[in-house]
Design an enzyme around this catalytic site. Sequence first.
Site, PDB file in Angstrom:
ATOM      1  N   CYS A   1      12.749   7.779  12.839  1.00 50.38           N
ATOM      2  CA  CYS A   1      12.212   7.014  13.967  1.00 50.38           C
ATOM      3  C   CYS A   1      13.236   6.873  15.081  1.00 50.38           C
ATOM      4  O   CYS A   1      12.872   6.578  16.223  1.00 50.38           O
ATOM      5  CB  CYS A   1      11.752   5.639  13.492  1.00 50.38           C
ATOM      6  SG  CYS A   1      12.934   4.801  12.421  1.00 50.38           S
TER       7      CYS A   1
ATOM      8  N   SER B   1       2.493   5.746  12.500  1.00 50.54           N
ATOM      9  CA  SER B   1       2.105   6.321  13.786  1.00 50.54           C
ATOM     10  C   SER B   1       1.632   5.250  14.754  1.00 50.54           C
ATOM     11  O   SER B   1       1.183   4.165  14.357  1.00 50.54           O
ATOM     12  CB  SER B   1       0.989   7.342  13.578  1.00 50.54           C
ATOM     13  OG  SER B   1      -0.217   6.687  13.185  1.00 50.54           O
TER      14      SER B   1
ATOM     15  N   GLU C   1       6.387  10.417  21.790  1.00 46.67           N
ATOM     16  CA  GLU C   1       7.197  10.902  20.681  1.00 46.67           C
ATOM     17  C   GLU C   1       6.600  12.166  20.059  1.00 46.67           C
ATOM     18  O   GLU C   1       5.390  12.282  19.876  1.00 46.67           O
ATOM     19  CB  GLU C   1       7.289   9.820  19.606  1.00 46.67           C
ATOM     20  CG  GLU C   1       8.101  10.227  18.381  1.00 46.67           C
ATOM     21  CD  GLU C   1       8.092   9.168  17.298  1.00 46.67           C
ATOM     22  OE1 GLU C   1       9.041   9.132  16.505  1.00 46.67           O
ATOM     23  OE2 GLU C   1       7.121   8.376  17.238  1.00 46.67           O
TER      24      GLU C   1
ATOM     25  N   LYS D   1       0.874  -1.174   0.000  1.00 47.21           N
ATOM     26  CA  LYS D   1       0.000   0.000   0.000  1.00 47.21           C
ATOM     27  C   LYS D   1       0.909   1.222   0.000  1.00 47.21           C
ATOM     28  O   LYS D   1       1.575   1.519   0.989  1.00 47.21           O
ATOM     29  CB  LYS D   1      -0.930   0.032   1.203  1.00 47.21           C
ATOM     30  CG  LYS D   1      -1.897   1.223   1.168  1.00 47.21           C
ATOM     31  CD  LYS D   1      -2.746   1.330   2.407  1.00 47.21           C
ATOM     32  CE  LYS D   1      -3.711   2.524   2.306  1.00 47.21           C
ATOM     33  NZ  LYS D   1      -3.001   3.819   2.154  1.00 47.21           N
TER      34      LYS D   1
ATOM     35  N   GLU E   1       6.330  -0.878  13.376  1.00 50.04           N
ATOM     36  CA  GLU E   1       7.222   0.045  14.083  1.00 50.04           C
ATOM     37  C   GLU E   1       6.419   1.318  14.322  1.00 50.04           C
ATOM     38  O   GLU E   1       6.000   1.978  13.378  1.00 50.04           O
ATOM     39  CB  GLU E   1       8.459   0.339  13.246  1.00 50.04           C
ATOM     40  CG  GLU E   1       9.430   1.282  13.916  1.00 50.04           C
ATOM     41  CD  GLU E   1      10.470   1.782  12.934  1.00 50.04           C
ATOM     42  OE1 GLU E   1      10.621   3.010  12.832  1.00 50.04           O
ATOM     43  OE2 GLU E   1      11.120   0.955  12.277  1.00 50.04           O
TER      44      GLU E   1
END
Length: 503
Positions: free
Chosen positions: A297, A237, A386, A179, A260
């Site tokens: 990240c 996210s 984060e 995707k 992740e």
Amino acid sequence: MLTGNHLIAGHWTPGDTTFLSAPATGEPQRFSVGTPAHVDTAARAAEAAFPSYAALTRDQRAAFLDRIADEIEARGAEITAIGTAETGLPTARLEGERGRTTGQLRLFASHIRAGSHLDRRHDAARPDRKPAPRPDIKMVQRPIGPVAVFGASNFPLAFSTAGGDTASALAAGCPVVVKGHSAHPGTAEIVAQAIDAAIKALGLHPGVFSLVQGGKRDVGEALVQHPLIRAVGFTGSLGGGRALFDLCTRRPDPIPFFGELGSVNPMFLLPAATAARGNAIATGWAGSLTMGAGQFCTNPGIAVVIDGPDADAFATAATEALGQTAAQTMLTDGIAAAYRAGRDRVAAQTGVRAMLTSVCDLRQATPYLFEVSGDDWLGNHALAEEVFGPLGLILRVRDADQMLAVAQSLEGQLTCTLHMDDADMALAQTLMPVLERKAGRILANGFPTGVEVVDAQVHGGPYPASTNFGATSVGTLSIRRWLRPVAYQNLPDALLPADLQGL
């Protein structure tokens, strides 16, 4: 030339509706919007391709990975041109990321040629064993079936169409349905053209790879819930990843979701190192924190330091270094808005003091620096969340005991870093048993941005850094996500997988 369509089983397939890209520079381009029907066609094609693709020899699959790398490099200038326009990333960054993408394809090719991913085992028969004979048992890792991959916003090449998830799944013998991320659909299409060219050149089943562009939440949900998809790779996210993870676990046949999701990547500045070279650490932190507008990240968002004059000097040096950083273009308007919202969330928390503020709007990001006491941080989970962008938080703890308490309170992280000198060894030894339970990678005297694609790498960690603490999305170990062990008892060689015959 861009078609603006999906690549599904070797065909550039249009859709009934389209969307406009939102490039950082240049004119928007129109792309087809993916639908659950596109997903269904791609998943069925992947399942049809699986028997022949899984049956390829390791050399044949390795040749496919190498050919994809060649085809990507042949389109290098085109990829860089559209990638920089769509994302705002500089040319050097895109070229470096392209090298990482082709490098990991070739690394995986070498790894599977050697059979290093198979973990082959053999317990020979013992017919004379008493009181009962032992059978002959052989074991090998086998591919699991079609894999779904979600392209990442912050890595248009290395974590997207032909990135680590796709490359490792193909290396394992699994067809892939990607995707694409709507932040860089043109880049995704050109890379898909490279994969399609490699498929055609080697005469592989066209269902080995498909790309579905754009689409709303229903497309992602259809992909992870499709009964022919056997596992999912995701980078994104926490909220979006957790929603997809929950869908995977609620399926009638739950499948693994390798997501992740988020990490603040704390750095622990131990006393001797802070006293000896706090200014240098601050300068290095500023560079790591603002690299790529902080859209990594592994961005080290928190620096934990024992309060006192050395902490004051570190904070001053970090403020000065960050203040020299110019505004940078973020990947999308949405990411820029989320960065500003994260800034406002941190600034509003009790006890937080602003060290460096600035003005950023539209897709431009400038750095922010805040500080807070250990007492205020420990009581406030919002400060441990984060912020995706160049925002740093200095966490001043009272003493070594409170530094340990901070480490113990952490959720799962991709990385934790120790800045230390020899005189800090005792405190480092106290922290290590805690940190190795919190993170997938622990560094000493460095900065976590920049992830080496090597055999020993771990890019993952306990939740919420990732949804599977035993896996990595970078390095050759990532191939194991798409394999499962199968034992064969007393089977003749002719019925065994080729990788076990003659063992």
